[in-house]
Design an enzyme around this catalytic site. Sequence first.
Site: not given
Ligand code: PSU
Length: 301
Positions: A25, A157
């Site tokens: 990603e 997390k």
């Molecule tokens: N978790 C991490 N680092 C990140 C992300 C998640 O440790 O950069 C990013 C990933 O790209 C994940 C996104 O798909 O955050 C999820 O965001 P949201 O909760 O807005 O869907």
Amino acid sequence: MSGPLRLSKEVKMALEAGRAVVALESTVIAHGLPYPINLEVARRMEAIIRQHKATPATIAVLDGQLRVGLTEAELEHLATAKTIRKVSQRDLPIVVARRGDGATTVAASITIAAWAGIQVFATGGIGGVHRSASFDISNDLPTLASTPVAVVCAGAKSILDLRATLEWLETAGVPVIGYGTDEFPAFYTRRSGLPVDVRIDTPEEAAAIIRAGRQMGLTRGTLIAAPVPAEAELPADRLDAAIASALAEAEARGIERNASTPFLLRWIARQTEGASLKANVALLENNAAIAAQIAVALAAP
Ligand code: PSU
Ligand code: MN
């Protein structure tokens, strides 16, 4: 899918030859880590995948094209651009129609990976069900439920509600596999106290489960969770304090919706004086290696 999908020559050749490919990603590059660590990690993940005899395919939207496999200059653009849109699945038609640039989340990246014919993907942590009562559930979850890609991560997390996240995945029919662990890992720490559906210890076991699902015609993703390497793990007490302070600060500043994850990550890095960054980098590299080995096992005849 045709239209705006564009594979690099290297990725296209690897897929046509039936060789192992691992998708990556780009939100983690543009929004998840600070410069220059983000660029170094993006490069290193690609190098680790190559060392394991697989082809890396970093995914992003550039000039409205869904790009699979980026050049060095394009990685640098994502790592240094001052403002770049965080693109989840709902943003894809918008950024394509406007011919814009975007860093793709897990959800958007696995959507594009599946269109390209890639079966294995590596990231740090997936999004999940947030702790606040504001009905914030990451698009990563429903997209995992409808996209046949194996996602290697270090869990999710503990800024999230991990129990609710696992329940959501169970309802949606997504198998949650522990790679070398009986517990769902909590990203910065190796343990969450919550069980996985099955423990495996080899890439071949992962490949067998992915293959079995495919043969039965199941079209869901598979979540493969590997704990952060022990030497980079954050002490739980320090982490809990940092998370509590991050959540309180986000609430005080009114930070919500898709700005939430990047803000919380930055705040935790500051509170732990970079120890969280060290863990983040170590687990990303570890996941790249595991994903490459699984992709190689899957490509074996
Ligand atoms: N978790 C991490 N680092 C990140 C992300 C998640 O440790 O950069 C990013 C990933 O790209 C994940 C996104 O798909 O955050 C999820 O965001 P949201 O909760 O807005 O869907
Ligand atoms: Mn969200």
